[in-house]
Design an enzyme around this catalytic site. Structure first.
Site, mmCIF file in Angstrom:
data_model
loop_
_atom_site.group_PDB
_atom_site.id
_atom_site.type_symbol
_atom_site.label_atom_id
_atom_site.label_comp_id
_atom_site.label_asym_id
_atom_site.label_seq_id
_atom_site.Cartn_x
_atom_site.Cartn_y
_atom_site.Cartn_z
ATOM 1 N N ASN A 272 0.865 -1.183 0.000
ATOM 2 C CA ASN A 272 0.000 0.000 0.000
ATOM 3 C C ASN A 272 0.901 1.233 0.000
ATOM 4 O O ASN A 272 1.458 1.597 1.031
ATOM 5 C CB ASN A 272 -0.882 -0.044 1.258
ATOM 6 C CG ASN A 272 -1.767 1.178 1.376
ATOM 7 O OD1 ASN A 272 -1.867 1.972 0.439
ATOM 8 N ND2 ASN A 272 -2.419 1.327 2.519
ATOM 9 N N TRP A 273 1.006 1.846 -1.170
ATOM 10 C CA TRP A 273 1.927 2.987 -1.295
ATOM 11 C C TRP A 273 1.309 4.288 -0.790
ATOM 12 O O TRP A 273 1.946 5.342 -0.830
ATOM 13 C CB TRP A 273 2.397 3.130 -2.756
ATOM 14 C CG TRP A 273 3.362 2.051 -3.153
ATOM 15 C CD1 TRP A 273 3.997 1.186 -2.302
ATOM 16 C CD2 TRP A 273 3.814 1.708 -4.475
ATOM 17 N NE1 TRP A 273 4.813 0.335 -3.023
ATOM 18 C CE2 TRP A 273 4.719 0.627 -4.356
ATOM 19 C CE3 TRP A 273 3.548 2.204 -5.748
ATOM 20 C CZ2 TRP A 273 5.354 0.050 -5.463
ATOM 21 C CZ3 TRP A 273 4.167 1.639 -6.847
ATOM 22 C CH2 TRP A 273 5.064 0.568 -6.702
ATOM 23 N N LYS A 274 0.070 4.213 -0.370
ATOM 24 C CA LYS A 274 -0.622 5.378 0.210
ATOM 25 C C LYS A 274 -0.397 6.610 -0.678
ATOM 26 O O LYS A 274 -0.509 6.503 -1.901
ATOM 27 C CB LYS A 274 -0.156 5.600 1.651
ATOM 28 C CG LYS A 274 -0.305 4.333 2.493
ATOM 29 C CD LYS A 274 -0.156 4.544 3.974
ATOM 30 C CE LYS A 274 -0.274 3.206 4.687
ATOM 31 N NZ LYS A 274 -0.323 3.299 6.128
ATOM 32 N N HIS B 231 -9.703 0.861 4.578
ATOM 33 C CA HIS B 231 -8.462 1.091 5.319
ATOM 34 C C HIS B 231 -8.745 2.020 6.495
ATOM 35 O O HIS B 231 -9.563 2.940 6.384
ATOM 36 C CB HIS B 231 -7.400 1.699 4.393
ATOM 37 C CG HIS B 231 -6.051 1.704 5.012
ATOM 38 N ND1 HIS B 231 -5.665 2.667 5.916
ATOM 39 C CD2 HIS B 231 -5.011 0.841 4.911
ATOM 40 C CE1 HIS B 231 -4.429 2.391 6.326
ATOM 41 N NE2 HIS B 231 -4.014 1.290 5.734
ATOM 42 N N GLU C 103 -7.206 4.440 7.658
ATOM 43 C CA GLU C 103 -6.996 5.874 7.390
ATOM 44 C C GLU C 103 -8.211 6.475 6.698
ATOM 45 O O GLU C 103 -8.523 7.650 6.872
ATOM 46 C CB GLU C 103 -5.705 6.067 6.570
ATOM 47 C CG GLU C 103 -4.477 5.841 7.443
ATOM 48 C CD GLU C 103 -3.243 5.359 6.716
ATOM 49 O OE1 GLU C 103 -3.183 5.439 5.475
ATOM 50 O OE2 GLU C 103 -2.319 4.858 7.400
ATOM 51 N N GLU D 126 -5.705 -5.417 10.533
ATOM 52 C CA GLU D 126 -4.723 -4.383 10.859
ATOM 53 C C GLU D 126 -5.102 -3.733 12.185
ATOM 54 O O GLU D 126 -6.022 -2.902 12.223
ATOM 55 C CB GLU D 126 -4.695 -3.313 9.765
ATOM 56 C CG GLU D 126 -4.340 -3.832 8.397
ATOM 57 C CD GLU D 126 -3.797 -2.720 7.514
ATOM 58 O OE1 GLU D 126 -2.608 -2.770 7.186
ATOM 59 O OE2 GLU D 126 -4.545 -1.801 7.183
ATOM 60 N N GLY E 34 1.796 2.211 10.858
ATOM 61 C CA GLY E 34 2.600 3.379 10.527
ATOM 62 C C GLY E 34 3.511 3.906 11.616
ATOM 63 O O GLY E 34 4.235 4.863 11.402
ATOM 64 N N SER F 278 2.909 -1.872 10.433
ATOM 65 C CA SER F 278 4.346 -1.725 10.692
ATOM 66 C C SER F 278 5.164 -2.980 10.370
ATOM 67 O O SER F 278 6.170 -3.238 11.036
ATOM 68 C CB SER F 278 4.593 -1.294 12.136
ATOM 69 O OG SER F 278 3.978 -0.051 12.386
ATOM 70 N N GLY G 47 2.713 -1.014 4.369
ATOM 71 C CA GLY G 47 2.662 0.396 3.992
ATOM 72 C C GLY G 47 4.058 0.981 3.895
ATOM 73 O O GLY G 47 4.742 0.857 2.878
ATOM 74 N N GLY G 48 4.507 1.596 4.991
ATOM 75 C CA GLY G 48 5.782 2.321 5.010
ATOM 76 C C GLY G 48 6.964 1.564 4.420
ATOM 77 O O GLY G 48 7.764 2.131 3.662
HETATM 78 P P1 PGA Z 1 2.328 0.406 7.715
HETATM 79 O O1 PGA Z 1 0.939 0.527 6.922
HETATM 80 O O2 PGA Z 1 3.009 -0.825 7.187
HETATM 81 O O3 PGA Z 1 3.058 1.669 7.363
HETATM 82 O O4 PGA Z 1 1.998 0.298 9.141
HETATM 83 C C1 PGA Z 1 0.120 -0.588 6.771
HETATM 84 C C2 PGA Z 1 -1.182 -0.142 6.222
HETATM 85 O O5 PGA Z 1 -1.595 0.972 6.548
HETATM 86 O O6 PGA Z 1 -1.822 -0.833 5.452
#
Ligand code: PGA
Length: 258
Positions: free
Chosen positions: A10-12, A96, A98, A168, A174, A214, A235-236
């Protein structure tokens, strides 16, 4: 059923268009010819989908979107329709945390989005998970169960093939604070049990559940080594292509050893 591990990146909103295309080029180069199986899905921002799709054409790496609207068309300024995504993606993240926290997305809307994606043969990666407060109040399992039940109630057994549940814990996203793999696996076992409640034993076999929050190259093996964790949503640590390659190789390594 043979388990094929899944890595969803997930490159957000982290990469420029150029960086997303360059990342796809690197991934394709590094992963082509790799015979050990793992399904890899990268999810760039909407404007990069077409060019990243062009790069990934004829590769094993799949493309996903990070969101979709629940209607096919209409007066929804700034939103993106499944019809606009369909030429490019076979996967899409929905719900998600977010989106839920910052844009007020509700479970009902997430289910609508999921069903629309399924109608268009796009796999829905449905995110569920508890907040830090819910965890502290001892309500994590209740929250996750409610969300999972709502998802399963909307589906027929065969449609389980077209979804992935991403568990999650929101407090672990994150910030580098990682859930214990065994605890995550326990919650994911609960989700699988709810699938059995709804669909019978076949449900448990068809359901894919992945962990997110994370995940790094340093921790990924501990997660996917747990029974019932079919992969990761990253993500990150997924926005640096070589880190993502490292994560994918480690997942493949765990599975090839099983
Ligand atoms: P993260 O993000 O790996 O940066 O915690 C995961 C996600 O939000 O899907």
């Amino acid at each position: 059923m043979e388990r094929v591990p899944l890595v969803v990146a997930n490159w957000k909103m982290e990469l420029s268009h150029k960086a997303a295309v360059d990342a796809a080029v690197t991934l394709k180069r590094r992963l082509t010819g790799d015979r050990r199986s793992a399904q890899v899905v990268v999810c760039p921002s909407f404007p990069s989908l077409a060019d990243v799709a062009a790069v990934l054409k004829s590769s094993e790496i799949a493309l996903g979107a990070q969101n979709v609207h629940w209607e096919e068309r209409g007066a929804w300024t700034g939103e993106v329709s499944v019809l606009a995504l369909k030429p490019f993606v076979r996967w899409c993240i929905v719900g998600h945390s977010e989106r839920r926290e910052n844009f007020g997305e509700q479970d009902e809307t997430v289910v609508k989005k999921m069903l629309l994606l399924l109608k268009h043969n796009i796999v829905a990666v449905v995110c569920i998970g508890e907040t830090a407060d819910e965890l502290a109040a001892g309500r994590a399992a209740d929250k996750v169960s409610r969300q999972a039940r709502q998802v399963f109630a909307a589906l027929a057994l065969a449609q389980l093939r077209q979804i992935v549940i991403a568990y999650e814990p929101i407090w672990a996203i994150g910030i580098g604070s990682v859930a214990q793999p065994a605890e995550a696996a326990e919650m994911m076992l609960l989700i699988r049990k709810l699938a059995v409640e709804q669909f019978g034993q076949e449900g448990a076999e068809l359901l894919r559940t992945i962990y997110g929050g994370s995940v790094t190259a340093g921790t990924v093996e501990q997660f996917v080594a747990e029974p019932g964790i079919d992969g990761v949503l990253v993500g990150g640590s997924s926005v640096v292509p070589l880190q993502l390659v490292d994560i994918i190789k480690r997942v493949q390594h765990v599975y090839s050893g099983q």
